[in-house]
Scaffold this motif. Sequence first.
Motif, PDB file in Angstrom:
ATOM      1  N   LEU A  77       0.833  -1.205   0.000  1.00  0.00           N
ATOM      2  CA  LEU A  77       0.000   0.000   0.000  1.00  0.00           C
ATOM      3  C   LEU A  77       0.863   1.248   0.000  1.00  0.00           C
ATOM      4  O   LEU A  77       0.638   2.189  -0.781  1.00  0.00           O
ATOM      5  CB  LEU A  77      -0.919  -0.015   1.222  1.00  0.00           C
ATOM      6  CG  LEU A  77      -1.704   1.272   1.504  1.00  0.00           C
ATOM      7  CD1 LEU A  77      -2.676   1.560   0.377  1.00  0.00           C
ATOM      8  CD2 LEU A  77      -2.432   1.178   2.835  1.00  0.00           C
ATOM      9  N   PHE A  78       1.866   1.261   0.856  1.00  0.00           N
ATOM     10  CA  PHE A  78       2.802   2.369   0.977  1.00  0.00           C
ATOM     11  C   PHE A  78       3.493   2.642  -0.364  1.00  0.00           C
ATOM     12  O   PHE A  78       3.554   3.777  -0.846  1.00  0.00           O
ATOM     13  CB  PHE A  78       3.819   2.011   2.068  1.00  0.00           C
ATOM     14  CG  PHE A  78       4.989   2.936   2.194  1.00  0.00           C
ATOM     15  CD1 PHE A  78       4.874   4.133   2.872  1.00  0.00           C
ATOM     16  CD2 PHE A  78       6.231   2.598   1.666  1.00  0.00           C
ATOM     17  CE1 PHE A  78       5.962   4.985   3.011  1.00  0.00           C
ATOM     18  CE2 PHE A  78       7.317   3.428   1.793  1.00  0.00           C
ATOM     19  CZ  PHE A  78       7.174   4.635   2.478  1.00  0.00           C
ATOM     20  N   LEU A  79       3.968   1.587  -1.025  1.00  0.00           N
ATOM     21  CA  LEU A  79       4.709   1.732  -2.271  1.00  0.00           C
ATOM     22  C   LEU A  79       3.808   2.125  -3.444  1.00  0.00           C
ATOM     23  O   LEU A  79       4.208   2.903  -4.310  1.00  0.00           O
ATOM     24  CB  LEU A  79       5.436   0.420  -2.590  1.00  0.00           C
ATOM     25  CG  LEU A  79       6.560   0.038  -1.606  1.00  0.00           C
ATOM     26  CD1 LEU A  79       7.006  -1.395  -1.836  1.00  0.00           C
ATOM     27  CD2 LEU A  79       7.734   0.979  -1.729  1.00  0.00           C
ATOM     28  N   LEU A  80       2.576   1.614  -3.467  1.00  0.00           N
ATOM     29  CA  LEU A  80       1.660   1.941  -4.555  1.00  0.00           C
ATOM     30  C   LEU A  80       1.203   3.394  -4.480  1.00  0.00           C
ATOM     31  O   LEU A  80       1.051   4.060  -5.513  1.00  0.00           O
ATOM     32  CB  LEU A  80       0.455   1.000  -4.518  1.00  0.00           C
ATOM     33  CG  LEU A  80       0.753  -0.474  -4.814  1.00  0.00           C
ATOM     34  CD1 LEU A  80      -0.494  -1.327  -4.645  1.00  0.00           C
ATOM     35  CD2 LEU A  80       1.325  -0.649  -6.216  1.00  0.00           C
ATOM     36  N   CYS A  81       0.986   3.893  -3.274  1.00  0.00           N
ATOM     37  CA  CYS A  81       0.640   5.316  -3.113  1.00  0.00           C
ATOM     38  C   CYS A  81       1.777   6.199  -3.626  1.00  0.00           C
ATOM     39  O   CYS A  81       1.549   7.179  -4.352  1.00  0.00           O
ATOM     40  CB  CYS A  81       0.364   5.622  -1.639  1.00  0.00           C
ATOM     41  SG  CYS A  81      -1.161   4.917  -0.989  1.00  0.00           S
ATOM     42  N   MET A  82       3.000   5.836  -3.245  1.00  0.00           N
ATOM     43  CA  MET A  82       4.160   6.606  -3.686  1.00  0.00           C
ATOM     44  C   MET A  82       4.314   6.561  -5.206  1.00  0.00           C
ATOM     45  O   MET A  82       4.573   7.585  -5.845  1.00  0.00           O
ATOM     46  CB  MET A  82       5.429   6.065  -3.022  1.00  0.00           C
ATOM     47  CG  MET A  82       6.717   6.706  -3.504  1.00  0.00           C
ATOM     48  SD  MET A  82       8.183   6.140  -2.609  1.00  0.00           S
ATOM     49  CE  MET A  82       8.033   4.378  -2.741  1.00  0.00           C
ATOM     50  N   GLY A  83       4.139   5.382  -5.797  1.00  0.00           N
ATOM     51  CA  GLY A  83       4.281   5.252  -7.241  1.00  0.00           C
ATOM     52  C   GLY A  83       3.279   6.106  -7.996  1.00  0.00           C
ATOM     53  O   GLY A  83       3.636   6.756  -8.993  1.00  0.00           O
ATOM     54  N   THR A  84       2.046   6.146  -7.508  1.00  0.00           N
ATOM     55  CA  THR A  84       1.022   6.966  -8.165  1.00  0.00           C
ATOM     56  C   THR A  84       1.372   8.448  -8.084  1.00  0.00           C
ATOM     57  O   THR A  84       1.306   9.177  -9.080  1.00  0.00           O
ATOM     58  CB  THR A  84      -0.350   6.719  -7.517  1.00  0.00           C
ATOM     59  OG1 THR A  84      -0.657   5.320  -7.546  1.00  0.00           O
ATOM     60  CG2 THR A  84      -1.443   7.477  -8.257  1.00  0.00           C
ATOM     61  N   GLY A  85       1.769   8.901  -6.897  1.00  0.00           N
ATOM     62  CA  GLY A  85       2.116  10.314  -6.714  1.00  0.00           C
ATOM     63  C   GLY A  85       3.300  10.736  -7.567  1.00  0.00           C
ATOM     64  O   GLY A  85       3.272  11.795  -8.212  1.00  0.00           O
ATOM     65  N   MET A  86       4.334   9.900  -7.611  1.00  0.00           N
ATOM     66  CA  MET A  86       5.521  10.246  -8.395  1.00  0.00           C
ATOM     67  C   MET A  86       5.235  10.180  -9.897  1.00  0.00           C
ATOM     68  O   MET A  86       5.776  10.968 -10.677  1.00  0.00           O
ATOM     69  CB  MET A  86       6.680   9.314  -8.013  1.00  0.00           C
ATOM     70  CG  MET A  86       7.144   9.494  -6.578  1.00  0.00           C
ATOM     71  SD  MET A  86       8.423   8.319  -6.062  1.00  0.00           S
ATOM     72  CE  MET A  86       9.845   8.989  -6.900  1.00  0.00           C
ATOM     73  N   GLY A  87       4.357   9.260 -10.301  1.00  0.00           N
ATOM     74  CA  GLY A  87       3.982   9.183 -11.706  1.00  0.00           C
ATOM     75  C   GLY A  87       3.247  10.435 -12.168  1.00  0.00           C
ATOM     76  O   GLY A  87       3.494  10.943 -13.267  1.00  0.00           O
ATOM     77  N   VAL A  88       2.372  10.960 -11.312  1.00  0.00           N
ATOM     78  CA  VAL A  88       1.659  12.199 -11.631  1.00  0.00           C
ATOM     79  C   VAL A  88       2.648  13.357 -11.745  1.00  0.00           C
ATOM     80  O   VAL A  88       2.541  14.207 -12.648  1.00  0.00           O
ATOM     81  CB  VAL A  88       0.586  12.500 -10.566  1.00  0.00           C
ATOM     82  CG1 VAL A  88      -0.005  13.893 -10.772  1.00  0.00           C
ATOM     83  CG2 VAL A  88      -0.518  11.445 -10.602  1.00  0.00           C
ATOM     84  N   ALA A  89       3.633  13.410 -10.850  1.00  0.00           N
ATOM     85  CA  ALA A  89       4.647  14.471 -10.908  1.00  0.00           C
ATOM     86  C   ALA A  89       5.436  14.407 -12.208  1.00  0.00           C
ATOM     87  O   ALA A  89       5.729  15.442 -12.826  1.00  0.00           O
ATOM     88  CB  ALA A  89       5.586  14.354  -9.710  1.00  0.00           C
ATOM     89  N   ILE A  90       5.788  13.204 -12.647  1.00  0.00           N
ATOM     90  CA  ILE A  90       6.516  13.049 -13.915  1.00  0.00           C
ATOM     91  C   ILE A  90       5.634  13.492 -15.090  1.00  0.00           C
ATOM     92  O   ILE A  90       6.101  14.167 -16.012  1.00  0.00           O
ATOM     93  CB  ILE A  90       6.969  11.583 -14.093  1.00  0.00           C
ATOM     94  CG1 ILE A  90       8.025  11.228 -13.040  1.00  0.00           C
ATOM     95  CG2 ILE A  90       7.531  11.352 -15.490  1.00  0.00           C
ATOM     96  CD1 ILE A  90       8.387   9.762 -13.000  1.00  0.00           C
ATOM     97  N   GLN A  91       4.346  13.124 -15.050  1.00  0.00           N
ATOM     98  CA  GLN A  91       3.429  13.508 -16.122  1.00  0.00           C
ATOM     99  C   GLN A  91       3.269  15.029 -16.201  1.00  0.00           C
ATOM    100  O   GLN A  91       3.077  15.589 -17.278  1.00  0.00           O
ATOM    101  CB  GLN A  91       2.073  12.832 -15.882  1.00  0.00           C
ATOM    102  CG  GLN A  91       1.104  12.934 -17.043  1.00  0.00           C
ATOM    103  CD  GLN A  91       0.169  14.119 -16.927  1.00  0.00           C
ATOM    104  OE1 GLN A  91      -0.113  14.601 -15.831  1.00  0.00           O
ATOM    105  NE2 GLN A  91      -0.335  14.581 -18.065  1.00  0.00           N
ATOM    106  N   LYS A  92       3.390  15.698 -15.044  1.00  0.00           N
ATOM    107  CA  LYS A  92       3.279  17.159 -14.992  1.00  0.00           C
ATOM    108  C   LYS A  92       4.595  17.847 -15.353  1.00  0.00           C
ATOM    109  O   LYS A  92       4.731  19.063 -15.217  1.00  0.00           O
ATOM    110  CB  LYS A  92       2.871  17.600 -13.585  1.00  0.00           C
ATOM    111  CG  LYS A  92       1.510  17.082 -13.123  1.00  0.00           C
ATOM    112  CD  LYS A  92       0.380  17.758 -13.826  1.00  0.00           C
ATOM    113  CE  LYS A  92      -0.967  17.328 -13.235  1.00  0.00           C
ATOM    114  NZ  LYS A  92      -2.104  17.934 -13.963  1.00  0.00           N
ATOM    115  N   LYS A  93       5.602  17.064 -15.791  1.00  0.00           N
ATOM    116  CA  LYS A  93       6.901  17.582 -16.221  1.00  0.00           C
ATOM    117  C   LYS A  93       7.672  18.253 -15.070  1.00  0.00           C
ATOM    118  O   LYS A  93       8.393  19.232 -15.269  1.00  0.00           O
ATOM    119  CB  LYS A  93       6.755  18.600 -17.367  1.00  0.00           C
ATOM    120  CG  LYS A  93       5.930  18.121 -18.548  1.00  0.00           C
ATOM    121  CD  LYS A  93       6.562  16.926 -19.220  1.00  0.00           C
ATOM    122  CE  LYS A  93       5.757  16.495 -20.451  1.00  0.00           C
ATOM    123  NZ  LYS A  93       6.284  15.242 -21.053  1.00  0.00           N
TER     124      LYS A  93
END
Length: 310
Positions: A77-93
């Motif tokens: 759960l901890f890792l999946l939350c982090m992955g989603t947040g960091m993926g959004v940051a990458i998508q936002k450049k």
Amino acid sequence: MKDKHALISRALAIGILFIMLLLTLFTSFSLLTIWFLPIPLMYLAARFGWRTGLSGFAVSMLFLAAICWNLQALLPLFLLCMGTGMGVAIQKKKSAFATLLTGSLVNSAVLIIILAISVFLFNYNPIQSGVAYLTQSFNETIKELGPSLSAQNLVTIRQYKSTLSDLIYLAPSMLVLVSVFYALIIELISLPILRKLHVTVPRWVPFRNWQLPKSIVWVYLLVLIVRAGQLDGGQGTTLFNIVINFEYILQVLLAMQGFSFLFAFAHRRKLPLVVPILCSLLGFVLLEMIRILGIIDLGFDLRKRIAEKH
């Protein structure tokens, strides 16, 4: 055709995520798979947008709840939350540091929620239990070694006891550092993989160019002055808790500045990369000296002066 390819890519990412969840929870490969578990969600969010990332997260949560409904599910759960947040940051450049900050904030929020649930619902504080266990083990060891301890050993023991007593107050800063550490490792692993998957990802600034704001030195000096005034009778107060956590985090930042200076100095002198690496490994033993080096570098523009002389 493009829509079909995108649909297949999303399905493959979800499928790989499900397989990795199974491997993490039910096999001995968990020590390896936990470091790659956030990547499918990072890929979905970074490649297809935050809505797809959140949809993938929701599906993964349903799958996780179906296969495992106990404390073992907390790490995924901890890792999946982090992955989603960091993926959004990458998508936002966002930059590499901003992506790291996003992952660290998500990690901190998840850890705080888990800690709050543990304390208020189950009346169990893992931090207090951990400190109590360390203290008990330390006291038992001292009893066994009692007669053979020298005066110098006793000084070291007192310092260690002081550190143990401070651990309970350092919980907030340790939580932050753990969050940053996990986010950093995941980002270092995931960015090259995402780049291979044709995702546009940020690039890191070389470690030798890392530079903290000069104001950090003055903040650290202020914290030391306040801490000195709290030595007598201040332990346990709100001000003490704030000051000791600020001091700990600032010490880590200044040590990082010192290590960065070692790499910058080696680069200026055209020394092999192995030289600053070996010096850094030695620096972990002499951490106080590295911290002082970081203060001098910030306060007196040490690397700039070396560059001018070179």
